[in-house]
Design a protein around this motif. Structure first.
Motif, PDB file in Angstrom:
ATOM      1  N   TYR A 113      10.436  22.005 -13.036  1.00 53.72           N
ATOM      2  CA  TYR A 113       9.159  22.479 -13.584  1.00 53.72           C
ATOM      3  C   TYR A 113       8.148  22.817 -12.487  1.00 53.72           C
ATOM      4  O   TYR A 113       7.116  23.412 -12.758  1.00 53.72           O
ATOM      5  N   ASP A 114       8.431  22.468 -11.232  1.00 59.72           N
ATOM      6  CA  ASP A 114       7.573  22.833 -10.111  1.00 59.72           C
ATOM      7  C   ASP A 114       8.137  24.028  -9.348  1.00 59.72           C
ATOM      8  O   ASP A 114       7.767  24.270  -8.199  1.00 59.72           O
ATOM      9  N   GLU A 115       9.017  24.786  -9.971  1.00 61.07           N
ATOM     10  CA  GLU A 115       9.639  25.948  -9.342  1.00 61.07           C
ATOM     11  C   GLU A 115       8.557  26.903  -8.829  1.00 61.07           C
ATOM     12  O   GLU A 115       7.619  27.228  -9.532  1.00 61.07           O
ATOM     13  N   GLY A 116       8.696  27.312  -7.593  1.00 64.31           N
ATOM     14  CA  GLY A 116       7.742  28.241  -7.001  1.00 64.31           C
ATOM     15  C   GLY A 116       6.570  27.568  -6.308  1.00 64.31           C
ATOM     16  O   GLY A 116       5.803  28.215  -5.615  1.00 64.31           O
ATOM     17  N   CYS A 117       6.421  26.263  -6.469  1.00 74.94           N
ATOM     18  CA  CYS A 117       5.322  25.539  -5.836  1.00 74.94           C
ATOM     19  C   CYS A 117       5.693  25.141  -4.405  1.00 74.94           C
ATOM     20  O   CYS A 117       6.848  25.151  -4.026  1.00 74.94           O
ATOM     21  N   VAL A 118       4.684  24.796  -3.632  1.00 80.77           N
ATOM     22  CA  VAL A 118       4.855  24.455  -2.221  1.00 80.77           C
ATOM     23  C   VAL A 118       4.741  22.944  -2.049  1.00 80.77           C
ATOM     24  O   VAL A 118       3.758  22.336  -2.473  1.00 80.77           O
ATOM     25  N   PHE A 119       5.752  22.342  -1.427  1.00 78.23           N
ATOM     26  CA  PHE A 119       5.725  20.911  -1.148  1.00 78.23           C
ATOM     27  C   PHE A 119       4.760  20.641   0.001  1.00 78.23           C
ATOM     28  O   PHE A 119       4.829  21.280   1.041  1.00 78.23           O
ATOM     29  N   MET A 120       3.844  19.693  -0.205  1.00 83.23           N
ATOM     30  CA  MET A 120       2.904  19.289   0.842  1.00 83.23           C
ATOM     31  C   MET A 120       2.818  17.771   0.840  1.00 83.23           C
ATOM     32  O   MET A 120       3.026  17.130  -0.201  1.00 83.23           O
ATOM     33  N   TYR A 121       2.521  17.187   2.004  1.00 91.73           N
ATOM     34  CA  TYR A 121       2.462  15.742   2.114  1.00 91.73           C
ATOM     35  C   TYR A 121       1.311  15.310   3.012  1.00 91.73           C
ATOM     36  O   TYR A 121       0.792  16.100   3.818  1.00 91.73           O
ATOM     37  N   GLN A 122       0.928  14.060   2.856  1.00 94.51           N
ATOM     38  CA  GLN A 122      -0.086  13.456   3.710  1.00 94.51           C
ATOM     39  C   GLN A 122       0.347  12.031   4.020  1.00 94.51           C
ATOM     40  O   GLN A 122       0.617  11.257   3.102  1.00 94.51           O
ATOM     41  N   GLY A 177       0.844  -1.179   0.000  1.00 98.32           N
ATOM     42  CA  GLY A 177       0.000   0.000   0.000  1.00 98.32           C
ATOM     43  C   GLY A 177       0.878   1.227   0.000  1.00 98.32           C
ATOM     44  O   GLY A 177       2.091   1.139   0.024  1.00 98.32           O
ATOM     45  N   ILE A 178       0.247   2.357  -0.010  1.00100.36           N
ATOM     46  CA  ILE A 178       1.024   3.594   0.035  1.00100.36           C
ATOM     47  C   ILE A 178       1.081   4.098   1.473  1.00100.36           C
ATOM     48  O   ILE A 178       0.161   3.890   2.253  1.00100.36           O
ATOM     49  N   GLN A 179       2.166   4.738   1.808  1.00100.17           N
ATOM     50  CA  GLN A 179       2.348   5.274   3.149  1.00100.17           C
ATOM     51  C   GLN A 179       2.223   6.790   3.175  1.00100.17           C
ATOM     52  O   GLN A 179       1.954   7.370   4.214  1.00100.17           O
ATOM     53  N   ALA A 180       2.435   7.421   2.026  1.00109.20           N
ATOM     54  CA  ALA A 180       2.377   8.878   1.978  1.00109.20           C
ATOM     55  C   ALA A 180       2.040   9.334   0.561  1.00109.20           C
ATOM     56  O   ALA A 180       2.322   8.644  -0.412  1.00109.20           O
ATOM     57  N   ILE A 181       1.447  10.498   0.494  1.00109.64           N
ATOM     58  CA  ILE A 181       1.182  11.172  -0.786  1.00109.64           C
ATOM     59  C   ILE A 181       1.853  12.537  -0.678  1.00109.64           C
ATOM     60  O   ILE A 181       1.780  13.189   0.364  1.00109.64           O
ATOM     61  N   TYR A 182       2.525  12.953  -1.748  1.00104.89           N
ATOM     62  CA  TYR A 182       3.066  14.303  -1.735  1.00104.89           C
ATOM     63  C   TYR A 182       2.674  15.023  -3.013  1.00104.89           C
ATOM     64  O   TYR A 182       2.456  14.412  -4.053  1.00104.89           O
ATOM     65  N   ILE A 183       2.545  16.332  -2.889  1.00102.83           N
ATOM     66  CA  ILE A 183       2.158  17.177  -4.015  1.00102.83           C
ATOM     67  C   ILE A 183       3.010  18.443  -3.993  1.00102.83           C
ATOM     68  O   ILE A 183       3.627  18.779  -2.982  1.00102.83           O
ATOM     69  N   TYR A 184       3.015  19.128  -5.106  1.00 99.18           N
ATOM     70  CA  TYR A 184       3.595  20.461  -5.201  1.00 99.18           C
ATOM     71  C   TYR A 184       2.454  21.396  -5.573  1.00 99.18           C
ATOM     72  O   TYR A 184       1.979  21.398  -6.695  1.00 99.18           O
ATOM     73  N   THR A 206      -7.252  21.252   4.517  1.00100.12           N
ATOM     74  CA  THR A 206      -8.521  20.655   4.938  1.00100.12           C
ATOM     75  C   THR A 206      -8.641  19.208   4.461  1.00100.12           C
ATOM     76  O   THR A 206      -9.414  18.437   5.022  1.00100.12           O
ATOM     77  N   MET A 207      -7.870  18.846   3.448  1.00102.91           N
ATOM     78  CA  MET A 207      -7.868  17.478   2.938  1.00102.91           C
ATOM     79  C   MET A 207      -6.825  16.605   3.645  1.00102.91           C
ATOM     80  O   MET A 207      -6.644  15.446   3.284  1.00102.91           O
ATOM     81  N   GLY A 208      -6.120  17.170   4.632  1.00 97.76           N
ATOM     82  CA  GLY A 208      -5.169  16.391   5.413  1.00 97.76           C
ATOM     83  C   GLY A 208      -3.712  16.538   5.016  1.00 97.76           C
ATOM     84  O   GLY A 208      -2.859  15.833   5.540  1.00 97.76           O
ATOM     85  N   PHE A 209      -3.401  17.452   4.099  1.00100.75           N
ATOM     86  CA  PHE A 209      -2.011  17.676   3.704  1.00100.75           C
ATOM     87  C   PHE A 209      -1.339  18.645   4.675  1.00100.75           C
ATOM     88  O   PHE A 209      -1.988  19.484   5.290  1.00100.75           O
ATOM     89  N   HIS A 210      -0.031  18.502   4.816  1.00101.13           N
ATOM     90  CA  HIS A 210       0.765  19.327   5.721  1.00101.13           C
ATOM     91  C   HIS A 210       1.967  19.890   4.975  1.00101.13           C
ATOM     92  O   HIS A 210       2.393  19.343   3.969  1.00101.13           O
TER      93      HIS A 210
END
Length: 55
Positions: free
Chosen positions: A44-53, A2-9, A22-26
């Motif tokens: 290509y994600d320059e300027g974006c904010v790293f978030m994880y759950q 399974g997955i243990q974490a999700i990350y986004i920019y 509000t969706m549970g990302f930090h």
């Protein structure tokens, strides 16, 4: 397996960051976020904010 974490920019917009929270990302603390920006984040994600759950 399974997955243990999700990350986004996320785009650096307060309304969007708040929505992801509000969706549970930090966000990381500033020192760790700086490390991600310097060593892990794609150009290509320059300027974006790293978030994880953790799941």
């Amino acid at each position: 397996m399974g997955i243990q974490a999700i990350y986004i920019y996320a785009l650096p917009e307060d309304k969007l960051i708040k929505h992801y929270k509000t969706m549970g990302f930090h966000r990381l603390d500033p020192e760790d976020e700086q490390f991600v920006h310097q060593h892990i984040k794609p150009k290509y994600d320059e300027g974006c904010v790293f978030m994880y759950q953790l799941l």
